[in-house]
Motif scaffolding. Structure first.
Motif, PDB file in Angstrom:
ATOM      1  N   ALA A   1      -0.654   5.806  -8.759  1.00  0.00           N
ATOM      2  CA  ALA A   1      -0.397   6.820  -7.730  1.00  0.00           C
ATOM      3  C   ALA A   1       0.835   6.453  -6.908  1.00  0.00           C
ATOM      4  O   ALA A   1       1.677   7.309  -6.601  1.00  0.00           O
ATOM      5  N   GLN A   2       0.956   5.189  -6.571  1.00  0.00           N
ATOM      6  CA  GLN A   2       2.128   4.736  -5.821  1.00  0.00           C
ATOM      7  C   GLN A   2       3.413   4.967  -6.613  1.00  0.00           C
ATOM      8  O   GLN A   2       4.421   5.428  -6.066  1.00  0.00           O
ATOM      9  N   ALA A   3       3.366   4.664  -7.927  1.00  0.00           N
ATOM     10  CA  ALA A   3       4.542   4.869  -8.782  1.00  0.00           C
ATOM     11  C   ALA A   3       4.861   6.357  -8.913  1.00  0.00           C
ATOM     12  O   ALA A   3       6.040   6.751  -8.918  1.00  0.00           O
TER      13      ALA A   3
ATOM     14  N   ARG B   1       9.030  10.675  -7.215  1.00  0.00           N
ATOM     15  CA  ARG B   1       9.327  11.954  -6.562  1.00  0.00           C
ATOM     16  C   ARG B   1      10.008  11.759  -5.204  1.00  0.00           C
ATOM     17  O   ARG B   1      10.082  12.686  -4.393  1.00  0.00           O
ATOM     18  N   GLY B   2      10.478  10.552  -4.962  1.00  0.00           N
ATOM     19  CA  GLY B   2      11.168  10.262  -3.707  1.00  0.00           C
ATOM     20  C   GLY B   2      10.258  10.264  -2.506  1.00  0.00           C
ATOM     21  O   GLY B   2      10.694  10.584  -1.390  1.00  0.00           O
ATOM     22  N   ALA B   3       9.008   9.898  -2.715  1.00  0.00           N
ATOM     23  CA  ALA B   3       8.016   9.954  -1.642  1.00  0.00           C
ATOM     24  C   ALA B   3       7.187   8.666  -1.647  1.00  0.00           C
ATOM     25  O   ALA B   3       7.432   7.755  -2.440  1.00  0.00           O
ATOM     26  N   VAL B   4       6.230   8.606  -0.737  1.00  0.00           N
ATOM     27  CA  VAL B   4       5.273   7.499  -0.681  1.00  0.00           C
ATOM     28  C   VAL B   4       3.874   8.093  -0.684  1.00  0.00           C
ATOM     29  O   VAL B   4       3.690   9.289  -0.403  1.00  0.00           O
ATOM     30  N   VAL B   5       2.886   7.254  -1.015  1.00  0.00           N
ATOM     31  CA  VAL B   5       1.503   7.724  -0.927  1.00  0.00           C
ATOM     32  C   VAL B   5       1.191   8.046   0.533  1.00  0.00           C
ATOM     33  O   VAL B   5       1.507   7.266   1.444  1.00  0.00           O
TER      34      VAL B   5
ATOM     35  N   TRP C   1      -5.670   9.849  -4.133  1.00  0.00           N
ATOM     36  CA  TRP C   1      -5.486   8.558  -3.475  1.00  0.00           C
ATOM     37  C   TRP C   1      -4.647   8.695  -2.215  1.00  0.00           C
ATOM     38  O   TRP C   1      -3.701   9.485  -2.159  1.00  0.00           O
ATOM     39  N   LEU C   2      -4.996   7.885  -1.216  1.00  0.00           N
ATOM     40  CA  LEU C   2      -4.182   7.735  -0.014  1.00  0.00           C
ATOM     41  C   LEU C   2      -3.769   6.267   0.128  1.00  0.00           C
ATOM     42  O   LEU C   2      -4.288   5.396  -0.578  1.00  0.00           O
TER      43      LEU C   2
END
Length: 340
Positions: free
Chosen positions: A262-264, A269-273, A295-296
């Motif tokens: 999920a983190q990857a 996408r240029g974002a974070v969890v 997931w968070l």
């Protein structure tokens, strides 16, 4: 009898005394001892959101010969007043957490209003505009209130794990801060019903109950149940966190992912969890409605529901549902990403 007042004379003096006292109580100009320079505010509560620029009004009715204006903030739970800005009408200096973000509006020569740029969660609270003229100081008080949402929070270890300072840190790590009692009360009026007690910013412990039941303080009336002030280092409870609007946005990435996957996926996408506070803010202010667990950042799995429906959490009210903290290696969920 010599030396005694007769009844008509006594009544005359009593009426004169009552007349004078009555007019002083009403602010009779004849008994007015000096000018009051600060005008009372039209609205004592100013509403704003995180990231906005807001103005706390403070207007003088007339200018004293010489004066200073001191803006300060009363810190909830700490019983202290912090200086924010001091001005003599020509020059101003800001202090503390608002240094660089606070300035005088100076819309006209009688304007002592305070402008706060980039409002933060910790800016909410009670402020005081004090006129210091060396003769008779006076002040007006205003409250800055942020629009937001309160959410209960506990760690993966289970309930009642936080002392006060750990609860405060946990809320900040999730994109919020400890809620105040006023914020919890507002959330209760909007439907928050939670049976676990949690820390508030003032150092007290409470929980909100809409549907009274045996495990939640008995079958009495609905309301905010209170444990009162507790030992901030020793006692352990959950936390009630508060968050407001955010600059970025939250979006869902479907799939059957582990937490590391999920983190990857968010990074690609240029974002974070997303954090828990991000998800609650997106649900509250952007109407995010997604019937898929994701997931968070704290390792929990949750999903936001704006329109309750069958097979989507099973509860009749809107809210953020939780699957708790599954094993991070379990590839069963998508993820919620946060992008600025």
């Amino acid at each position: 009898m010599q030396g005694w007042l007769n009844l008509p004379t006594l009544c005359h003096f009593l009426l004169l005394w009552a007349f004078t006292t009555f007019h002083r109580a009403l602010g009779d100009p004849a008994s007015y001892r000096g000018p009051h320079y600060l005008l009372p505010p039209i609205h004592e509560v100013i509403h704003s959101r995180r990231g906005a620029t807001t103005t706390l009004p403070c207007i003088l009715g007339t200018l004293p010969p010489s004066y200073k204006v001191r803006w300060s903030k009363v810190e909830p739970g700490e019983l202290r007043e912090t200086s924010i800005l001091i001005t003599n009408g020509l020059h101003a200096r800001s202090y503390g957490a608002l240094e660089g973000r606070a300035r005088m509006r100076r819309g006209h020569r009688l304007d002592a209003s305070l402008v706060i740029a980039g409002v933060r969660l910790e800016d909410e609270g009670r402020y005081r505009c004090e006129l210091i003229n060396g003769i008779e100081d006076e002040s007006v008080a205003l409250t800055l209130r942020l629009e937001g949402v309160v959410f209960p929070y506990q760690p993966s270890r289970g309930r009642y794990q936080f002392n006060y300072y750990e609860a405060k840190q946990a809320c900040e790590e999730q994109g919020g801060r400890l809620a105040t009692y006023a914020q919890l009360y507002q959330a209760w009026t909007e439907g928050l019903d939670w049976c676990n007690a949690g820390w508030l910013l003032e150092g007290s412990v409470h929980y909100p109950v809409l549907t009274a039941r045996a495990p939640c303080g008995g079958h009495g009336r609905p309301g905010i149940r209170s444990y009162g002030p507790r030992d901030r280092k020793r006692d352990r409870y959950d936390a009630f966190c508060f968050t407001s609007t955010q600059a970025g946005h939250v979006f869902f990435v479907p799939g059957r992912l582990t937490l590391s996957e999920a983190q990857a996926a968010c990074r690609r996408r240029g974002a974070v969890v997303a954090k828990v506070g991000h998800l609650y803010a997106a649900w509250k202010f952007s109407g995010l409605d997604q019937c898929d667990g994701g997931w968070l950042a704290d390792g929990s799995v949750r999903f936001p529901i704006t329109t309750p429906r069958p097979r989507c959490g099973g509860l009749p009210d809107p809210g953020v549902r939780s699957f708790g903290f599954p094993q991070p290696q379990r590839a069963s969920y998508g993820t919620y990403c946060y992008s600025e």
